[in-house]
Design a protein around this motif. Sequence first.
Motif, PDB file in Angstrom:
ATOM      1  N   TYR A  35      -5.517 -10.345 -10.641  1.00  0.00           N
ATOM      2  CA  TYR A  35      -6.256  -9.742  -9.432  1.00  0.00           C
ATOM      3  C   TYR A  35      -6.819 -10.702  -8.609  1.00  0.00           C
ATOM      4  O   TYR A  35      -6.950 -11.944  -8.879  1.00  0.00           O
ATOM      5  N   GLN A  37      -9.756 -11.060  -5.786  1.00  0.00           N
ATOM      6  CA  GLN A  37     -11.045 -10.823  -5.195  1.00  0.00           C
ATOM      7  C   GLN A  37     -11.627 -11.687  -4.049  1.00  0.00           C
ATOM      8  O   GLN A  37     -11.851 -12.632  -3.937  1.00  0.00           O
ATOM      9  N   ASP A  40     -13.984  -8.998   1.317  1.00  0.00           N
ATOM     10  CA  ASP A  40     -13.911  -7.410   2.138  1.00  0.00           C
ATOM     11  C   ASP A  40     -13.077  -6.798   1.299  1.00  0.00           C
ATOM     12  O   ASP A  40     -13.019  -5.572   1.674  1.00  0.00           O
ATOM     13  N   GLN A  41     -12.174  -7.045   0.361  1.00  0.00           N
ATOM     14  CA  GLN A  41     -11.245  -6.349  -0.286  1.00  0.00           C
ATOM     15  C   GLN A  41     -11.593  -5.696  -1.637  1.00  0.00           C
ATOM     16  O   GLN A  41     -11.205  -5.212  -2.334  1.00  0.00           O
ATOM     17  N   GLY A  42     -12.664  -6.448  -2.157  1.00  0.00           N
ATOM     18  CA  GLY A  42     -12.995  -6.434  -3.646  1.00  0.00           C
ATOM     19  C   GLY A  42     -11.936  -6.970  -4.738  1.00  0.00           C
ATOM     20  O   GLY A  42     -11.088  -7.854  -4.229  1.00  0.00           O
ATOM     21  N   LEU A  43     -11.938  -6.075  -5.665  1.00  0.00           N
ATOM     22  CA  LEU A  43     -10.881  -6.647  -6.709  1.00  0.00           C
ATOM     23  C   LEU A  43      -9.603  -5.886  -6.602  1.00  0.00           C
ATOM     24  O   LEU A  43      -9.628  -4.813  -6.827  1.00  0.00           O
ATOM     25  N   PHE A  45      -5.613  -5.559  -7.733  1.00  0.00           N
ATOM     26  CA  PHE A  45      -4.520  -5.767  -8.645  1.00  0.00           C
ATOM     27  C   PHE A  45      -3.401  -6.261  -8.002  1.00  0.00           C
ATOM     28  O   PHE A  45      -2.738  -5.768  -6.907  1.00  0.00           O
TER      29      PHE A  45
ATOM     30  N   PHE B  89     -18.990  -2.985 -11.335  1.00  0.00           N
ATOM     31  CA  PHE B  89     -18.079  -2.311 -10.947  1.00  0.00           C
ATOM     32  C   PHE B  89     -17.772  -1.263 -11.760  1.00  0.00           C
ATOM     33  O   PHE B  89     -17.799  -1.445 -13.057  1.00  0.00           O
ATOM     34  N   ALA B  98      -2.664  -0.928 -14.256  1.00  0.00           N
ATOM     35  CA  ALA B  98      -3.739  -1.597 -13.435  1.00  0.00           C
ATOM     36  C   ALA B  98      -5.027  -1.096 -13.498  1.00  0.00           C
ATOM     37  O   ALA B  98      -4.949   0.315 -13.361  1.00  0.00           O
ATOM     38  N   LEU B  99      -6.109  -1.719 -13.283  1.00  0.00           N
ATOM     39  CA  LEU B  99      -7.437  -1.273 -12.929  1.00  0.00           C
ATOM     40  C   LEU B  99      -7.515  -0.954 -11.617  1.00  0.00           C
ATOM     41  O   LEU B  99      -7.166  -1.784 -10.842  1.00  0.00           O
ATOM     42  N   PHE B 101     -10.522  -0.713  -9.026  1.00  0.00           N
ATOM     43  CA  PHE B 101     -11.887  -1.084  -8.879  1.00  0.00           C
ATOM     44  C   PHE B 101     -12.523  -0.513  -7.628  1.00  0.00           C
ATOM     45  O   PHE B 101     -11.960  -0.381  -6.516  1.00  0.00           O
ATOM     46  N   GLY B 102     -13.878  -0.111  -8.010  1.00  0.00           N
ATOM     47  CA  GLY B 102     -14.896   0.446  -6.797  1.00  0.00           C
ATOM     48  C   GLY B 102     -15.179  -1.107  -6.049  1.00  0.00           C
ATOM     49  O   GLY B 102     -15.031  -2.111  -6.764  1.00  0.00           O
ATOM     50  N   LYS B 103     -16.075  -0.679  -5.115  1.00  0.00           N
ATOM     51  CA  LYS B 103     -16.316  -2.050  -4.479  1.00  0.00           C
ATOM     52  C   LYS B 103     -17.752  -2.838  -4.990  1.00  0.00           C
ATOM     53  O   LYS B 103     -18.149  -3.881  -4.697  1.00  0.00           O
TER      54      LYS B 103
END
Lengths: 114, 111
Positions: A35, A37, A40-43, A45, B89, B98-99, B101-103
């Motif tokens: 992943y 991180q 601005d995009q978060g996590l 995949f 999260f 795949a997970l 995710f929220g922000k």
Amino acid sequence: DSGVTQTPKHLITATGQRVTLRCSPRSGDLSVYWYQQSLDQGLQFLIQYYNGEERAKGNILERFSAQQFPDLHSELNLSSLELGDSALYFCASSVGGADPETQYFGPGTRLLVL
Amino acid sequence: GESVGLHLPTLSVQEGDNSIINCAYSNSASDYFIWYKQESGKGPQFIIDIRSNMDKRQGQRVTVLLNKTVKHLSLQIAATQPGDSAVYFCAENQAGTALIFGKGTTLSVSS
């Protein structure tokens, strides 16, 4: 401690360069996930491997590639690096069965591209 | 595309209060949900999970509630402590892939 290890912790490099990030999954886990991180995009995949084979692909750029070795550790290769590739890169692992299951995350590699 | 999101980016509470962190998801086919806690400079840490055939699950000081009718997930933390300060999260997972995710919601606990 999740049992997932990642090296290096930090990496500073220049644009255009290539780097390799390493991940060792928890003992007994067959699936490895990568992943990215960013602020601005978060996590997001990137890619999943299961027992040495690619299983799923996410938002992974063509400049990026990964593999999982017979001992189940995985490497993420990032090439022709751009400033925007600066981010935290996490590896996660899970047992790898067919049912949805918990993924355990490593401590991450912080990549800074200058 | 479909994604998992959170209602509030930040939540500030006093030590000892109960905290509730919310999450909305849009994919009705999602069958597994996880809450993660991420402290500064560390990887996401598993807190609690719930499958779609349940509507409530309790852990130590934490409870996850799932409302499939309105596609809403919440994490309740009882007697919040300063050590609970982190980004939380929610993540959705289907069929072991795949997970999503929220922000994240940043929880700040003041003593």
